[in-house]
Design an enzyme around this catalytic site. Structure first.
Site, PDB file in Angstrom:
ATOM      1  N   HIS A 160       0.818  -1.215   0.000  1.00 20.59           N
ATOM      2  CA  HIS A 160       0.000   0.000   0.000  1.00 20.59           C
ATOM      3  C   HIS A 160       0.856   1.272   0.000  1.00 20.59           C
ATOM      4  CE1 HIS A 160       0.212  -0.130   4.549  1.00 20.59           C
ATOM      5  NE2 HIS A 160       0.247   1.180   4.385  1.00 20.59           N
ATOM      6  N   ASP A 220      -0.081  -7.683   1.513  1.00 19.18           N
ATOM      7  CA  ASP A 220       0.379  -6.292   1.559  1.00 19.18           C
ATOM      8  C   ASP A 220       1.902  -6.238   1.710  1.00 19.18           C
ATOM      9  OD1 ASP A 220       0.502  -3.549   1.717  1.00 19.18           O
ATOM     10  OD2 ASP A 220      -0.352  -3.412   3.742  1.00 19.18           O
ATOM     11  N   SER A 268       4.033   2.090   8.262  1.00 19.97           N
ATOM     12  CA  SER A 268       3.747   1.065   7.258  1.00 19.97           C
ATOM     13  C   SER A 268       5.025   0.567   6.585  1.00 19.97           C
ATOM     14  CB  SER A 268       2.817   1.624   6.186  1.00 19.97           C
ATOM     15  OG  SER A 268       1.553   1.920   6.711  1.00 19.97           O
TER      16      SER A 268
END
Length: 261
Positions: free
Chosen positions: A65, A120, A213
């Protein structure tokens, strides 16, 4: 889904934004200097967007992402906004998001129960190999599943406050615990699958958050996950975060690197 959402907001603004997911370290502490030599800061142009993990001198692993263009990375940094002689800058020649990650979820939309943020992860091929030093070292992929009851360390330059974007200068570390995936499934509307790793503190107060992230989750000294998504605000009780479970992807990672020397 806090990490992705915050990421989207960052991307659209000064950093860039993503879907209903986001990540940072809340309730953590300044990492000891050079204690996380595999931790990578991923930039788009001159804007910090995500963390990453150095797997070998040529490859960095981050979250899918975080996908975009014009990546560059900094390795060997302890302070994000200061010059450091230990730091190395590298351009990225090509990115390889996992082919089964649903990129349509990168578009801001109303969350639905069928939303699935599995797979992801993304590999970044460096244009020039990293120099291995005391401040820059790769970390191996896992060879077995993480164990409940182990101690995990998350690190990142994500926001250090749960509800307001406040990025730290010092790399942050925080200790959390791997938890049964059922704990995360009860907390979120989105799917929690077997390629995800649930981790955090059920009492709240410690968590990854927006900006973390793609950064590493290291359990008992072994790289087991990368930060994927969680709740907004971060560090809520009964809302642990989701990490990509790397033991499920070691073959894809190794094959992708081997096919793109």
């Amino acid at each position: 889904m806090r990490f992705l959402i915050l990421f989207l907001a960052l991307s659209l603004g000064e950093i860039d934004a993503a879907p209903p997911v986001q990540s940072r370290i809340v309730g953590g502490f300044n990492c000891e200097k050079n204690s996380q030599p595999w931790h990578v800061a991923v930039f788009r142009y001159n804007k910090y967007i995500c963390g990453g993990v150095l797997l070998n001198p040529n490859w960095v692993l981050t979250a899918a992402h975080c996908y975009g263009n014009q990546y560059n990375v900094w390795l060997g940094k302890n302070k994000l906004f200061q010059h450091e002689s230990s730091a190395q800058h590298r351009l990225v020649s090509k990115s390889f998001p996992h082919p089964d990650y649903n990129m349509s979820l990168m578009n801001d939309h109303t969350p639905h129960p069928e939303d699935d943020y599995s797979n992801d992860l993304m590999l970044l091929r460096l244009s020039k190999p990293a120099d291995i030093t005391d401040a820059v070292k790769p970390i191996d992929l896992p060879t077995e599943e993480p164990k409940l009851g182990s101690t995990c360390l998350a690190s990142g330059w994500g926001s250090i406050t749960p509800t307001k974007w406040q990025i730290p200068n010092d790399l942050q570390c925080g200790f959390i615990k791997p938890l049964p995936n059922e704990n995360c499934a009860k907390a979120y509307i989105h799917k929690v699958t077997d390629v995800m790793l649930c981790a955090g503190e059920m009492g709240g107060g410690k968590d990854t958050c927006a900006g973390d992230s793609g950064g590493p989750l290291i359990c008992d000294g072994v790289l087991q996950g990368i930060t994927s998504w969680g709740s907004i605000p971060c560090a809520k009780p009964n809302a642990p975060a989701i990490y990509t479970k790397l033991i499920k992807f070691t073959s894809w990672i190794k094959d992708t690197m081997a096919k793109n020397p």
